[in-house]
Structures are given as C-alpha cells and as structure tokens.
Design a protein around this motif. Structure first.
Motif, PDB file in Angstrom:
ATOM      1  N   ALA A  19     -33.957  24.200  21.810  1.00  0.00           N
ATOM      2  CA  ALA A  19     -33.271  25.491  21.822  1.00  0.00           C
ATOM      3  C   ALA A  19     -31.758  25.300  21.903  1.00  0.00           C
ATOM      4  O   ALA A  19     -31.000  26.004  21.228  1.00  0.00           O
ATOM      5  CB  ALA A  19     -33.764  26.335  23.001  1.00  0.00           C
ATOM      6  N   ALA A  20     -31.317  24.320  22.701  1.00  0.00           N
ATOM      7  CA  ALA A  20     -29.885  24.053  22.813  1.00  0.00           C
ATOM      8  C   ALA A  20     -29.330  23.533  21.487  1.00  0.00           C
ATOM      9  O   ALA A  20     -28.231  23.930  21.070  1.00  0.00           O
ATOM     10  CB  ALA A  20     -29.628  23.049  23.926  1.00  0.00           C
ATOM     11  N   LEU A  21     -30.058  22.672  20.823  1.00  0.00           N
ATOM     12  CA  LEU A  21     -29.619  22.157  19.523  1.00  0.00           C
ATOM     13  C   LEU A  21     -29.559  23.266  18.481  1.00  0.00           C
ATOM     14  O   LEU A  21     -28.626  23.322  17.671  1.00  0.00           O
ATOM     15  CB  LEU A  21     -30.526  21.021  19.059  1.00  0.00           C
ATOM     16  N   ALA A  22     -30.550  24.149  18.494  1.00  0.00           N
ATOM     17  CA  ALA A  22     -30.564  25.264  17.545  1.00  0.00           C
ATOM     18  C   ALA A  22     -29.382  26.205  17.801  1.00  0.00           C
ATOM     19  O   ALA A  22     -28.703  26.626  16.864  1.00  0.00           O
ATOM     20  CB  ALA A  22     -31.886  26.022  17.643  1.00  0.00           C
ATOM     21  N   LEU A  39     -23.900  28.085  16.267  1.00  0.00           N
ATOM     22  CA  LEU A  39     -22.492  28.265  16.610  1.00  0.00           C
ATOM     23  C   LEU A  39     -21.583  27.442  15.702  1.00  0.00           C
ATOM     24  O   LEU A  39     -20.512  27.908  15.300  1.00  0.00           O
ATOM     25  CB  LEU A  39     -22.257  27.907  18.077  1.00  0.00           C
ATOM     26  N   TRP A  40     -21.978  26.214  15.345  1.00  0.00           N
ATOM     27  CA  TRP A  40     -21.179  25.398  14.432  1.00  0.00           C
ATOM     28  C   TRP A  40     -21.108  26.042  13.040  1.00  0.00           C
ATOM     29  O   TRP A  40     -20.059  25.990  12.385  1.00  0.00           O
ATOM     30  CB  TRP A  40     -21.715  23.976  14.337  1.00  0.00           C
ATOM     31  N   VAL A  41     -22.196  26.622  12.595  1.00  0.00           N
ATOM     32  CA  VAL A  41     -22.192  27.297  11.291  1.00  0.00           C
ATOM     33  C   VAL A  41     -21.190  28.459  11.323  1.00  0.00           C
ATOM     34  O   VAL A  41     -20.433  28.661  10.381  1.00  0.00           O
ATOM     35  CB  VAL A  41     -23.620  27.791  10.921  1.00  0.00           C
ATOM     36  N   ILE A  65     -17.666  26.930  11.214  1.00  0.00           N
ATOM     37  CA  ILE A  65     -17.331  26.391   9.873  1.00  0.00           C
ATOM     38  C   ILE A  65     -17.083  27.521   8.880  1.00  0.00           C
ATOM     39  O   ILE A  65     -16.144  27.474   8.083  1.00  0.00           O
ATOM     40  CB  ILE A  65     -18.445  25.445   9.401  1.00  0.00           C
ATOM     41  N   LEU A  66     -17.914  28.570   8.947  1.00  0.00           N
ATOM     42  CA  LEU A  66     -17.707  29.706   8.046  1.00  0.00           C
ATOM     43  C   LEU A  66     -16.410  30.450   8.385  1.00  0.00           C
ATOM     44  O   LEU A  66     -15.736  30.947   7.465  1.00  0.00           O
ATOM     45  CB  LEU A  66     -18.889  30.673   8.124  1.00  0.00           C
ATOM     46  N   ALA A  67     -16.057  30.526   9.662  1.00  0.00           N
ATOM     47  CA  ALA A  67     -14.826  31.215  10.035  1.00  0.00           C
ATOM     48  C   ALA A  67     -13.589  30.435   9.583  1.00  0.00           C
ATOM     49  O   ALA A  67     -12.545  31.019   9.343  1.00  0.00           O
ATOM     50  CB  ALA A  67     -14.799  31.424  11.543  1.00  0.00           C
ATOM     51  N   MET A  68     -13.703  29.115   9.485  1.00  0.00           N
ATOM     52  CA  MET A  68     -12.565  28.286   9.099  1.00  0.00           C
ATOM     53  C   MET A  68     -12.321  28.310   7.592  1.00  0.00           C
ATOM     54  O   MET A  68     -11.265  27.872   7.141  1.00  0.00           O
ATOM     55  CB  MET A  68     -12.776  26.846   9.560  1.00  0.00           C
ATOM     56  N   ARG A  69     -13.244  28.766   6.831  1.00  0.00           N
ATOM     57  CA  ARG A  69     -13.072  28.788   5.362  1.00  0.00           C
ATOM     58  C   ARG A  69     -12.086  29.813   4.929  1.00  0.00           C
ATOM     59  O   ARG A  69     -11.858  30.824   5.370  1.00  0.00           O
ATOM     60  CB  ARG A  69     -14.407  29.062   4.671  1.00  0.00           C
TER      61      ARG A  69
END
Length: 71
Positions: A54-57, A62-64, A67-71
């Motif tokens: 669950a923590a990995l998911a 959150l990383w997705v 990454i999408l916000a940085m585009r």
C-alpha cells in the motif's frame, strides 16, 4: 467510599404496577469522553507485506502526480 455512600450514590428504578418502564436519555458530562468504538478498519491490523504494498502504491501515485505537474 463507605458502604452507605455507595448505596446512596447508586440509583435503582421502581416500576409501577402497570409495568411502565422508562428509557434514559443519552447523558454524560460535557467533559466526559464517549467510550471507544471498535475500529472497522485499521492499517495496524494489516500484515506487513500488505502495508508495504500500500505504501509503494501510494508513493507511485504521488510520484506520477509530481512528474505530471513538472511537465
């Protein structure tokens, strides 16, 4: 407390001949907390492997978002 204090502090209810009973309203002092309720779900009851998954998911989601916000 003494026995007489315990007897005078407690309360009993006498029921009349008609069989009438009365319900008590929900009442406790404003500073008194409610009794603990059993938890329907708790992360602490999950097995360690399930918690890690669950923590990995959550981390991946959150990383997705980052990454999408940085585009």
């Amino acid at each position: 407390m003494t026995q007489s204090a315990l007897q005078s502090h407690g309360h009993s209810h006498a029921h009349d001949a008609h069989g009438h009973s009365h319900a008590h309203a929900h009442g406790h002092g404003a500073g008194a907390p409610h009794p603990a309720q059993p938890a329907r779900w708790s992360i602490l009851r999950m097995p360690v492997a399930t918690r890690l998954a669950a923590a990995l998911a959550a981390s991946a989601v959150l990383w997705v978002i980052v990454i999408l916000a940085m585009r």
